[in-house]
Design an enzyme around this catalytic site. Sequence first.
Site, mmCIF file in Angstrom:
data_model
loop_
_atom_site.group_PDB
_atom_site.id
_atom_site.type_symbol
_atom_site.label_atom_id
_atom_site.label_comp_id
_atom_site.label_asym_id
_atom_site.label_seq_id
_atom_site.Cartn_x
_atom_site.Cartn_y
_atom_site.Cartn_z
ATOM 1 N N HIS A 44 46.637 44.596 40.432
ATOM 2 C CA HIS A 44 45.741 43.875 39.241
ATOM 3 C C HIS A 44 46.820 45.149 37.934
ATOM 4 C CE1 HIS A 44 41.831 42.239 37.226
ATOM 5 N NE2 HIS A 44 42.796 42.768 36.101
ATOM 6 N N GLU A 71 47.309 39.551 39.321
ATOM 7 C CA GLU A 71 45.660 40.027 38.445
ATOM 8 C C GLU A 71 45.736 40.059 37.809
ATOM 9 O OE1 GLU A 71 42.710 40.484 42.361
ATOM 10 O OE2 GLU A 71 42.274 41.235 40.893
ATOM 11 N N HIS A 191 35.620 40.167 45.238
ATOM 12 C CA HIS A 191 34.921 41.367 44.632
ATOM 13 C C HIS A 191 33.716 42.302 45.525
ATOM 14 C CE1 HIS A 191 34.655 44.448 41.461
ATOM 15 N NE2 HIS A 191 35.641 43.358 41.224
#
Length: 237
Positions: A44, A71, A191
């Site tokens: 990310h 991401e 998450h």
Amino acid sequence: MSVKLSVNINKVAWLRNARGGNVPNLIQVAKDCERFGADGITIHPRPDERHIKYQDVYDLKNHITTEFNIEGYPNEKFLKLVEAVKPEQCTLVPDPPNVLTSNAGWNTINNEIFLKEVIDRLHKAGCRVSLFMENNLDFINKAKEINADRIELYTGPYAENYNENKENAIFDYIKSAEYAFKIGLSVNAGHDLDLNNLAYFSEKIPYLQEVSIGHALISDALYYGLENTIQLYKRQL
Ligand code: PXP
């Protein structure tokens, strides 16, 4: 078929950056995660490059042999990077630039035109596109209409409520996953998933394709070692 595990290696880059050198070696860790059983590698990159640096993305692409998932918030710099690197999957998140970690899903209705253009662009680059989403069936429906391939369910609230009442914690996720499947969207999740809450999620969520896990997995690796930890997570799935 078991749920795929994509290991998010942001925290490894963060540790490396703490000293400015190349320890731990991010590419070696990514390759080892694959060797130890990861089905994919997730990163990310954020605008401040506090963990993954933009150069890491190019470097990793040459070494990853499983699925590469990038991401991020789709600003122009991010999109150019993804178009150049062409990962198998791009997961779009609606993060403002300085947020500590992703903490909300897309409002696909308010962002319909923007996201549709971005998704078209990423499809042209050959990427599967997943949208980070909360349990909102209208937003999930719109994700399908604007041609997303997958959604990634934001599991922060699930993790937060799991210990108190896991049946309640998972209820809306089951509805979302069933609805997504019905309208032709595949389902990822991520998450705050960990060794405590992962097995129940994977067992109860129909049609789950992939989880991406970073923080807890890398933290567990301090105690169990990376190889054992990846195997422990795989066993939950
Ligand atoms: N999915 C998204 C969109 C994320 O931003 C993150 C954190 O980078 C994760 C999954 C993984 O979350 P965690 O590090 O809590 O496992």
